[in-house]
Design a protein around this motif. Structure first.
Motif, PDB file in Angstrom:
ATOM      1  N   ILE A  34     -19.600 -81.116  -9.572  1.00  0.00           N
ATOM      2  CA  ILE A  34     -19.682 -80.523  -8.231  1.00  0.00           C
ATOM      3  C   ILE A  34     -21.096 -80.659  -7.648  1.00  0.00           C
ATOM      4  N   LYS A  35     -21.942 -81.421  -8.325  1.00  0.00           N
ATOM      5  CA  LYS A  35     -23.314 -81.705  -7.878  1.00  0.00           C
ATOM      6  C   LYS A  35     -24.136 -80.426  -7.673  1.00  0.00           C
ATOM      7  N   CYS A  36     -24.007 -79.495  -8.614  1.00  0.00           N
ATOM      8  CA  CYS A  36     -24.758 -78.237  -8.532  1.00  0.00           C
ATOM      9  C   CYS A  36     -26.229 -78.453  -8.886  1.00  0.00           C
ATOM     10  N   GLY A  37     -26.544 -79.502  -9.666  1.00  0.00           N
ATOM     11  CA  GLY A  37     -27.929 -79.808 -10.005  1.00  0.00           C
ATOM     12  C   GLY A  37     -28.461 -79.077 -11.230  1.00  0.00           C
ATOM     13  N   GLU A  38     -27.617 -78.305 -11.913  1.00  0.00           N
ATOM     14  CA  GLU A  38     -28.079 -77.576 -13.104  1.00  0.00           C
ATOM     15  C   GLU A  38     -28.576 -78.548 -14.177  1.00  0.00           C
ATOM     16  N   CYS A  39     -27.860 -79.633 -14.391  1.00  0.00           N
ATOM     17  CA  CYS A  39     -28.261 -80.609 -15.414  1.00  0.00           C
ATOM     18  C   CYS A  39     -29.634 -81.190 -15.088  1.00  0.00           C
ATOM     19  N   MET A  40     -29.851 -81.461 -13.820  1.00  0.00           N
ATOM     20  CA  MET A  40     -31.122 -82.029 -13.386  1.00  0.00           C
ATOM     21  C   MET A  40     -32.255 -81.022 -13.601  1.00  0.00           C
ATOM     22  N   MET A  41     -31.978 -79.751 -13.287  1.00  0.00           N
ATOM     23  CA  MET A  41     -33.012 -78.712 -13.419  1.00  0.00           C
ATOM     24  C   MET A  41     -33.383 -78.437 -14.865  1.00  0.00           C
ATOM     25  N   CYS A  65     -28.153 -80.881 -20.918  1.00  0.00           N
ATOM     26  CA  CYS A  65     -27.394 -81.071 -19.680  1.00  0.00           C
ATOM     27  C   CYS A  65     -25.920 -80.712 -19.876  1.00  0.00           C
ATOM     28  N   ARG A  66     -25.368 -81.089 -20.992  1.00  0.00           N
ATOM     29  CA  ARG A  66     -23.970 -80.767 -21.284  1.00  0.00           C
ATOM     30  C   ARG A  66     -23.783 -79.259 -21.437  1.00  0.00           C
ATOM     31  N   GLU A  67     -24.720 -78.609 -22.102  1.00  0.00           N
ATOM     32  CA  GLU A  67     -24.609 -77.171 -22.340  1.00  0.00           C
ATOM     33  C   GLU A  67     -24.680 -76.357 -21.058  1.00  0.00           C
ATOM     34  N   VAL A  68     -25.476 -76.789 -20.086  1.00  0.00           N
ATOM     35  CA  VAL A  68     -25.636 -76.000 -18.861  1.00  0.00           C
ATOM     36  C   VAL A  68     -24.614 -76.372 -17.787  1.00  0.00           C
ATOM     37  N   CYS A  69     -23.843 -77.413 -18.000  1.00  0.00           N
ATOM     38  CA  CYS A  69     -22.876 -77.855 -16.990  1.00  0.00           C
ATOM     39  C   CYS A  69     -21.693 -76.879 -16.945  1.00  0.00           C
ATOM     40  N   ILE A  70     -21.581 -76.153 -15.838  1.00  0.00           N
ATOM     41  CA  ILE A  70     -20.513 -75.148 -15.724  1.00  0.00           C
ATOM     42  C   ILE A  70     -19.150 -75.796 -15.526  1.00  0.00           C
ATOM     43  N   GLN A  71     -19.118 -77.029 -15.068  1.00  0.00           N
ATOM     44  CA  GLN A  71     -17.858 -77.744 -14.840  1.00  0.00           C
ATOM     45  C   GLN A  71     -17.402 -78.516 -16.084  1.00  0.00           C
ATOM     46  N   LYS A  72     -18.245 -78.533 -17.109  1.00  0.00           N
ATOM     47  CA  LYS A  72     -17.973 -79.325 -18.320  1.00  0.00           C
ATOM     48  C   LYS A  72     -17.726 -80.785 -17.935  1.00  0.00           C
ATOM     49  N   ALA A  73     -18.565 -81.266 -17.018  1.00  0.00           N
ATOM     50  CA  ALA A  73     -18.424 -82.626 -16.508  1.00  0.00           C
ATOM     51  C   ALA A  73     -19.263 -83.630 -17.284  1.00  0.00           C
ATOM     52  N   ILE A  74     -20.002 -83.152 -18.288  1.00  0.00           N
ATOM     53  CA  ILE A  74     -20.851 -84.050 -19.075  1.00  0.00           C
ATOM     54  C   ILE A  74     -20.355 -84.057 -20.511  1.00  0.00           C
TER      55      ILE A  74
END
Length: 79
Positions: A34-41, A65-74
């Motif tokens: 959903i392009k929230c940017g959490e992985c980038m941050m 990045c996988r751990e912080v992804c709320i969508q489990k998209a990684i």
């Protein structure tokens, strides 16, 4: 008051090139993202761009990045 010295920011590729020592690489499922940017941050190496492109030259495959992804998209794929 300047708070910038108190705020931690990732340093781009601080661990150097990963070469062959990375065991897993993160792969982003763009249909779930959903392009929230959490992985980038949270990327400690700062190698995920705003366009969600991962620079694998410097990615060490830590999986933060996988751990912080709320969508489990990684997902982490074996090298």
């Amino acid at each position: 008051m300047d708070l910038s010295p108190l705020i931690a920011k990732p340093t781009y590729g601080s661990a150097g090139e990963t070469g062959r020592w990375r065991n897993y690489r993160p792969v982003i499922n763009t249909e779930l993202c959903i392009k929230c940017g959490e992985c980038m941050m949270y990327c400690p190496e700062g190698v995920i761009s705003k366009n969600l492109i991962i620079n694998y030259t410097y990615c060490k495959g830590c999986g933060v990045c996988r751990e912080v992804c709320i969508q489990k998209a990684i997902v982490m794929m074996p090298e």
